[in-house]
Structure formats: C-alpha cells, structure tokens
Design a protein around this motif. Structure first.
Motif, PDB file in Angstrom:
ATOM      1  N   VAL A 609     -17.138   7.583   1.068  1.00 43.81           N
ATOM      2  CA  VAL A 609     -18.081   8.047   2.141  1.00 43.81           C
ATOM      3  C   VAL A 609     -17.170   8.035   3.203  1.00 43.81           C
ATOM      4  CG1 VAL A 609     -20.225   7.384   3.194  1.00 43.81           C
ATOM      5  CG2 VAL A 609     -19.931   6.954   1.042  1.00 43.81           C
ATOM      6  N   PRO A 610     -17.333   9.108   4.418  1.00 46.04           N
ATOM      7  CA  PRO A 610     -16.713   8.944   5.206  1.00 46.04           C
ATOM      8  C   PRO A 610     -16.922   8.080   6.493  1.00 46.04           C
ATOM      9  CG  PRO A 610     -17.144  11.223   4.921  1.00 46.04           C
ATOM     10  CD  PRO A 610     -17.683  10.151   4.082  1.00 46.04           C
ATOM     11  N   GLY A 611     -16.192   6.695   7.328  1.00 42.30           N
ATOM     12  CA  GLY A 611     -16.893   5.979   7.732  1.00 42.30           C
ATOM     13  C   GLY A 611     -16.876   4.337   7.940  1.00 42.30           C
ATOM     14  N   GLN A 695     -27.779   5.592  -2.882  1.00 39.90           N
ATOM     15  CA  GLN A 695     -28.248   5.323  -1.450  1.00 39.90           C
ATOM     16  C   GLN A 695     -27.430   5.849  -0.082  1.00 39.90           C
ATOM     17  OE1 GLN A 695     -31.650   1.717  -1.866  1.00 39.90           O
ATOM     18  NE2 GLN A 695     -31.993   2.960  -0.223  1.00 39.90           N
ATOM     19  N   LEU A 696     -25.872   4.572  -0.146  1.00 31.92           N
ATOM     20  CA  LEU A 696     -25.139   5.601   0.447  1.00 31.92           C
ATOM     21  C   LEU A 696     -24.426   6.596   0.890  1.00 31.92           C
ATOM     22  CD1 LEU A 696     -23.984   3.968   2.744  1.00 31.92           C
ATOM     23  CD2 LEU A 696     -22.040   3.369   0.360  1.00 31.92           C
ATOM     24  N   LEU A 697     -24.311   6.918  -0.757  1.00 32.78           N
ATOM     25  CA  LEU A 697     -24.311   7.932  -0.461  1.00 32.78           C
ATOM     26  C   LEU A 697     -24.464   9.431  -0.579  1.00 32.78           C
ATOM     27  CD1 LEU A 697     -21.590   9.717  -2.666  1.00 32.78           C
ATOM     28  CD2 LEU A 697     -22.903   9.062  -4.708  1.00 32.78           C
ATOM     29  N   VAL A 698     -25.869   9.188  -0.455  1.00 27.90           N
ATOM     30  CA  VAL A 698     -26.791  10.316  -0.555  1.00 27.90           C
ATOM     31  C   VAL A 698     -26.915  10.320   0.834  1.00 27.90           C
ATOM     32  CG1 VAL A 698     -28.905   9.365  -0.278  1.00 27.90           C
ATOM     33  CG2 VAL A 698     -29.415  11.600  -1.441  1.00 27.90           C
ATOM     34  N   ARG A 699     -27.086   9.142   1.243  1.00 27.41           N
ATOM     35  CA  ARG A 699     -26.872   9.739   3.009  1.00 27.41           C
ATOM     36  C   ARG A 699     -26.068  10.427   3.633  1.00 27.41           C
ATOM     37  NH1 ARG A 699     -28.657   3.393   4.124  1.00 27.41           N
ATOM     38  NH2 ARG A 699     -30.484   3.257   4.369  1.00 27.41           N
ATOM     39  N   SER A 700     -24.729  10.023   2.971  1.00 33.21           N
ATOM     40  CA  SER A 700     -23.406  11.012   3.344  1.00 33.21           C
ATOM     41  C   SER A 700     -23.295  12.368   2.934  1.00 33.21           C
ATOM     42  CB  SER A 700     -22.570   9.969   2.459  1.00 33.21           C
ATOM     43  OG  SER A 700     -20.595  10.678   3.509  1.00 33.21           O
ATOM     44  N   VAL A 701     -24.239  12.403   1.699  1.00 33.71           N
ATOM     45  CA  VAL A 701     -24.438  14.145   0.464  1.00 33.71           C
ATOM     46  C   VAL A 701     -25.017  14.638   1.168  1.00 33.71           C
ATOM     47  CG1 VAL A 701     -24.130  15.059  -0.999  1.00 33.71           C
ATOM     48  CG2 VAL A 701     -23.318  13.608  -0.848  1.00 33.71           C
ATOM     49  N   LYS A 702     -26.547  14.374   2.228  1.00 37.44           N
ATOM     50  CA  LYS A 702     -27.466  15.036   2.572  1.00 37.44           C
ATOM     51  C   LYS A 702     -27.495  14.424   3.567  1.00 37.44           C
ATOM     52  CE  LYS A 702     -31.725  15.280   0.977  1.00 37.44           C
ATOM     53  NZ  LYS A 702     -32.846  15.004   0.380  1.00 37.44           N
TER      54      LYS A 702
END
Ligand code: SF4
Ligand code: SF4
Length: 712
Positions: A609-611, A695-702
C-alpha cells in the motif's frame, strides 16, 4: 587406580539405579505408540532436528548471550570427553595417550580451548543468574520459581571439572608425561608455569591427586545430574526425538486413551482416561517432558499470562507436575499390596487432586489452567521441545468432561455452539446478513460448489456475525470480487469449526461440530485433490480446518486470506493505488504467525500500500505477544492482573501509530476494545483504529471509497 575404578563403579551404580527408576516412572504413564511412529517415519527430519536443535543449539542461540554460553558449555563437554578418556587411561599408565590421535598438537590445543570456553560459559551463566536473581527481581526474573540452589551447585561442579582438569594437565607437563606438545595446550601450559616452582616430586603428587579429583568431580557430576534438572543433558535429545512434528504448535493432539485415539461412542468410563486427571494420565512422552525441563524460564519470560500478573507460568506447571510425579512415584511404581504399606505422606501425595485449589491441596490451581491463551510462546521458546499446551489442554479436557468444572461464563458459549453452531447463539440464517450489505452478488451454496468456482470462502462465526469482523469479511469479498476470483460461501450451512470448544477442553462438542463441518465441506466437493481451495479469514478456523480436521478424516487445502491477497497483489490482479499516509504497526495473530508460520503475506500487503510507514512492535513475528483471546479466553473473564489486550496495545502505543493492523477477527475485537478503553481514558488519539490488513488494502485499491471506509 583402585580408587578411580572404585569411584566409577559406585557412581555408575547410583546413577544407573536412578535412571532405571526414572525409566519405570516414565513408563507408568500412558502408552504413546504414535511418538515411536513419528520418530520411525521421520528419521531423516529427526536427524536434521537433532543436528540443529541439539548440536546446533538452534533455539538456545535465539537468546544470543545465554545461547552462546550454553553452546560453549555443551560443545566443551563433548570435546572434553577426550580428557576423561585420558584421565582413565592415566589410571593405568602415566604416559597414556589416546591411540591414533593422542599426541596430535591440535587435539591438545582444542581440549584447552574448549576447557576455557566452558569456563567462559559458566562465568557468563553466573553473571546472568546474578542479574536475574529472583529474590531481587521477583516475577520479572525468568528464574523465579526455579530450583536456583541446585543450579549454583551444578555451576560450581562444572567449574571444578575444568579447574581439576587444568591442574592435572599442568602437573603432567611438569612431570614430563603430558601427551601433547606443551605450548599448544596453552591453558595447561600457564598452569604448569605456576606449578613448576614446586618441583618434580610435588607435581607428581599433584598429578595423581588432581586426576583422581577430576574423576571424582566428573563422577559426582554424573550422579548429581541424574538427581537434578541437569537430567536434561541426557534427556533433551530424547525429548526432541519424540516430540511432535514439526513442533507442538498448530493442532491440538486428539484425545487418546491407552495409546489409542478415543472414540466417544465406544469409550468406557471405567477403563478409558478422559484427558489428564492424574499425573499418570500423561503419556510417557509427557513424563519425559517433565524430566527434561532445564528450568531455564524462557517459556515463563514469554508467557502473556505470566507477564500480566496471572497465576500461570508454563515453567511452574511443568515443575509442579514433575515434583508431584516424583513424590507420587513410590505409589505409582508399587503393586496393590505394596501400596498399603506406603507411608501416609506418600498416600496423601497419591490422592492429591491434580487440578484443585490450595485448600483442596491441588497440584495445579484451576486458575492456572484457565489462564492459558494457547498462544504457543512457551512451546516456541522451549529449548527441549516441551509441549506445554498439550498438558494444559489435557487437564482442561478432564476438568470439562469428567469434573464439569470450568469457568461458568463459558457455559453459555458451549450451549450456543451445541444449539446454534456459533458462540453467540445467533440464528443460523444471520450468517448471510453481511452479503446484503455488499453491492455485488456472492454465491451462497447449499451442496456442491460449482465447477467454475475455485474457492470456498469459510467466513467463520466472528466474520459472519460480529460487527467489526464483518467489515473484514466484506473487505475480503470486495477484494476477491475486484480481482475476479470466483468464490462461494456456505452461509447458514457453515457452523463453528469447534475451536473454542476444543481449546476449552470440550472435545465432545468439538468433534460433533467438526464432523458436521467435514460432512458439509465434503458435500461441497472441496476436499484435497478436488482442485478447490478453502479461504479462511480467521486464523483459528485456518488452523482447525487445515490441521485438526485431518485427525477426523477431513483433508482440505486451506489458505489464509492474507496469503491469497498477497498472491493477487503480486500477480497484479489487485493494485493498491491510493496512498495511505499512515504509520502502521502489525500485530501477529498467534494462530496465524507462531502456530502456522504465516508472517510475510500480511506484511507484504502493508508494504504494497503506497504511503504506509510500517513499524514493528518490539514483540513481533515468532515472539509476537498474544491479544488475549486464544485458548477460548475470548469467552472467559479476565479477573486477575493487567488485561492482556491492554498490555499489547500499550506496546503498540509506544510507537504512536495511526493504525494497528492485524489479520484475525479475535485480535481485531480484543485490540479494538483495548484501544477504545484507551481513547475513553484519554490515553490514545481518537483517530487510532484497529483494522484487518484486508481493510487497509481495500482502502488503497478502492480509490473512491477511502473516506467512507475510514468513518465506518
Ligand atoms: S500457551 Fe501462551 S498463555 Fe499458555 S502457557 Fe504457553 S505462553 Fe502462557
Ligand atoms: S519448559 Fe522449556 S523453556 Fe520452560 S523452563 Fe523448562 S526447559 Fe525452559
């Protein structure tokens, strides 16, 4: 010569008698044919294990300073066997040398080098013991509860072995019978320079005196070893040889009685054992565990229950069982007639309840066994592969199945599991509620999984019914959907895997639920070899389905959601694009990390996840600290000491993270509760959250939904 040989005969007779007694005591335990089978069928890995654990000192070296000191002492004693041979040879001939190698300069050098290594090792142990003095440090000392006096005696004896060795070798150099070039045996040479002014005659006497003293100390050490914790010198390799493969983590052992897996339908209450209700209900391997403990306290130092002030110390459990087994031994080893004539003291020991409060003279207090989270830190650390969890859960099994004695707050959970198939007692059809909150279709199957669907998503009770865990479930489903992965769920046909019941000790409820689920999974057509895989988002489900269901005939290929998501990211099927500029720390769930060695995929997801700015807590990876929910503790009150989840969150807060991530619904709930309490007390920032890495990943993907998710 006569004195030396006489001492040898006496020492071997005393030590041999003790070893025979120990063997009989071990065999008074239950048969464990599966351990012999493991050892036989895993000969290749056993050899590797012996090489790495025993000779390589792998686990000990995880603690660098004491590990190095132990390795120096261990290897020193192996090398110094040569000097013992030489000392015996000297009894027969003053000019004795080991045939073939007895005059090699390098052998003389190595012997002295390792003698000094042993001295350095015991010097280090002395400093470690002084710095960890339990009288000053109390519970913080890993030696708290150990038999420290015996340890000092043994350190003194080891020092005496080396001192007498160097003295007789130094004297030998002065009398001209030393077999090696003098200067190569450098330490003996230094001693020789000190003794040289005493002259030939005195050195001749010293040579004889210290050879006898050396043999006397070595033989005394042999006897002391068989009567002390230093039994581990001989028993550790055996204990490691017969330990579970790959280790005592992961699945619990099936319940066994008389060496066979217990079948509840055929069990006979008169002849079968149900868990561990008496010390002799331990198998011989369990007895071997007790005798092998080095009292090093590594397990105790890592135990979350002990660290937070609970009465449980895994070391103390082993020591209490050992002390009781030794005290009860005359009773165990006697026949019926002999038992009548035993002293009242031994009879009283024999009738002590194994688990019972102090007022009932119990060997182990009930609070001890119920404090365990089954986190596995003790098993992971133990250098001699003692299987603490099996013993603790064995006692729980007996308490639950025979005595009906367990924390009453667990009653509702067990009833709910039996009646509704989930710990909260919610209606089965509520298991599909989360699907209605998604904006895409999820296939709910009732029977076989369609041919074109590769994955069955095992949602788990928390994932389907607990609000915070449901967010993780929805995030996983969204990510799978975005990546184009075809999956289905069982919905109402899914039931609890039985993990909380099994960990609580209720093997009966576990096997009932497990059999039901195995039937469902087999009907779904996802058994191993079908080409289908099961995704588990809960590490407890992951562990139970993949590693415990095979004990009941259910074999499945199971992946944890972090493993699958990491693969999808790696393959480019999921691309995290939206930066999440946050400091993030990751909490290893015990049943994902330590028990099943899944450490990298969740971290890879955070990194993808960038950032994100990832920072590890002090206790992470194999040394991760429990959230406090495992071992069915999720459903038990935590009345003593500091809450384990608070201790963990305090550690996280020291890093001042924006987000604490994890990969387990239990951990999400436990750590979330601790964070909420901290927020309420003004000890944590209000924006701090605990989320699953999905949940972290979905924030970055979506991209578009970031704000909405954050407020969820
Ligand atoms: S499993 Fe964990 S909680 Fe239980 S005794 Fe071992 S270290 Fe302590
Ligand atoms: S059980 Fe293992 S880790 Fe614990 S004190 Fe004994 S030897 Fe050390």
């Amino acid at each position: 010569m006569i004195i030396g040989l006489g001492l040898t005969v006496v020492a071997f007779a005393v030590a041999g008698r003790r070893l025979w007694w120990l063997r009989r005591l071990a065999l008074s335990g239950q048969p464990a044919p599966e351990r012999l089978e493991y050892a036989r069928t895993h000969a290749a890995t056993d050899t590797k294990t012996q090489l790495t654990e025993v000779f390589g000192q792998r686990k000990l070296l995880k603690w660098s300073v004491p590990g190095a000191a132990h390795a120096a002492t261990f290897w020193g004693f192996i090398v110094l066997l040569l000097t013992i041979i030489e000392a015996y040879g000297d009894l027969f001939s003053r000019t004795f040398a080991i045939p073939g190698i007895g005059h090699w300069a390098v052998i003389g050098f190595i012997e002295d080098l390792f003698a000094i290594g042993v001295l350095a090792g015991i010097g280090t142990f002395t400093v470690i013991r002084l710095r960890n003095d339990p009288h000053k440090e109390g519970r913080r000392s890993r030696f708290f509860g150990s038999h420290t006096r015996a340890a000092w005696v043994v350190l003194g004896m080891i020092a005496a072995v080396i001192v007498t060795l160097l003295l007789y070798r130094g004297a030998q150099q002065n009398t001209g019978v030393f077999p090696y070039p003098h200067a190569w045996a450098f330490a003996s040479w230094v001693v020789a320079q000190i003794l040289h002014p005493l002259g030939y005659g005195v050195n001749s006497v010293l040579e004889v005196v210290f050879i006898l003293a050396q043999l006397g100390v070595v033989l005394g050490f042999l006897v002391v070893v068989t009567y002390s914790k230093h039994l581990h010198i001989g028993l550790a390799p055996l204990n490691i040889l017969f330990s579970r493969r790959p280790n005592g983590l992961g699945p619990l052992e099936p319940m066994r009685s008389n060496g066979k897996v217990l079948d509840f339908e055929e069990a006979d209450p008169d002849t079968d054992t149900f868990g561990i209700g008496k010390v002799e209900d331990l198998s011989w391997k369990g007895m071997l565990d007790l005798a092998s403990c080095t009292e090093c306290g590594r397990c105790q130092s890592q135990c979350p229950a002990w660290a937070t002030g609970k009465p449980l110390s895994p070391k103390q459990v082993i020591l209490d069982l050992r002390d009781h087994a030794f005290a009860k031994a005359p009773y165990l080893l006697a026949n019926e007639e002999q038992r009548d004539s035993l002293s009242d003291l031994i009879k009283a020991e024999a009738t002590r309840p194994l688990v019972g409060p102090a007022e009932e003279n119990g060997v182990i207090d009930p609070d001890v066994i119920w404090s365990c989270t089954n986190c596995g830190a003790c098993v992971e650390e133990c250098p001699v592969d003692i299987e603490h969890i099996d013993h603790i859960n064995g006692m729980r099994r007996h308490q639950v199945l025979v005595e009906s004695a367990f924390p009453q707050e667990a009653t509702a959970m067990l009833n709910n599991l039996e009646r509704k198939g989930n710990p909260w007692g919610m209606a089965e059809d509520r298991r599909a509620d989360w699907i209605t909150e998604l904006d895409f279709e999820v296939q709910v199957i009732d029977g076989a999984i369609p041919d074109d669907v590769e994955y069955l998503f095992w949602v788990g009770c928390a994932g389907a019914l607990e609000d915070r865990a449901k967010r993780t479930t929805k995030a996983i489903a969204e990510l799978l959907n975005l990546a184009g992965v075809k999956f289905a769920v069982l919905g109402p046909a899914e039931a609890c895997t039985g993990d909380p019941a099994r960990r609580l000790g209720n093997e009966f409820v576990f096997s009932m639920l497990a059999q039901q689920n195995i039937e469902t999974l087999n009907e779904a057509g996802v058994a191993k070899g079908s080409g289908k895989k099961v995704i588990a988002s809960c590490p407890h489900c992951f562990n139970t389905i993949s590693r415990e269901y095979p004990q009941l005939g259910g074999d499945y290929e199971v992946v944890h959601h972090t493993q699958l998501l990491a693969k999808l990211v790696e393959e480019g099927k999921l691309t995290p694009v939206n930066p999440v500029e946050e400091k993030i720390t990751y909490h290893d769930p015990c049943f994902l990390g330590r028990h099943n060695k899944v450490f990298t995929p969740p971290r890879a997801l955070i990194e993808a996840v960038p950032g994100t700015q990832a920072e590890e807590m002090h206790r992470c990876g194999n040394r991760g600290f429990c959230c406090g929910a495992g071992g069915a503790r999720m459903w038990l009150e935590e009345r003593t000491g500091k809450r384990i989840n608070t201790e963990r969150i305090d550690e996280a807060l020291a890093l001042d993270p924006d987000t604490v991530t994890t990969a387990c619904p239990y951990c999400t709930v436990m750590l979330g509760d601790a964070v909420n309490a901290k927020k309420a007390a003004g000890q944590a920032k209000q924006t701090l959250e605990v989320i699953d890495v999905a949940q972290l990943l979905v924030r970055s993907v979506k991209l578009r939904e970031v704000q909405g998710q954050k407020q969820d």
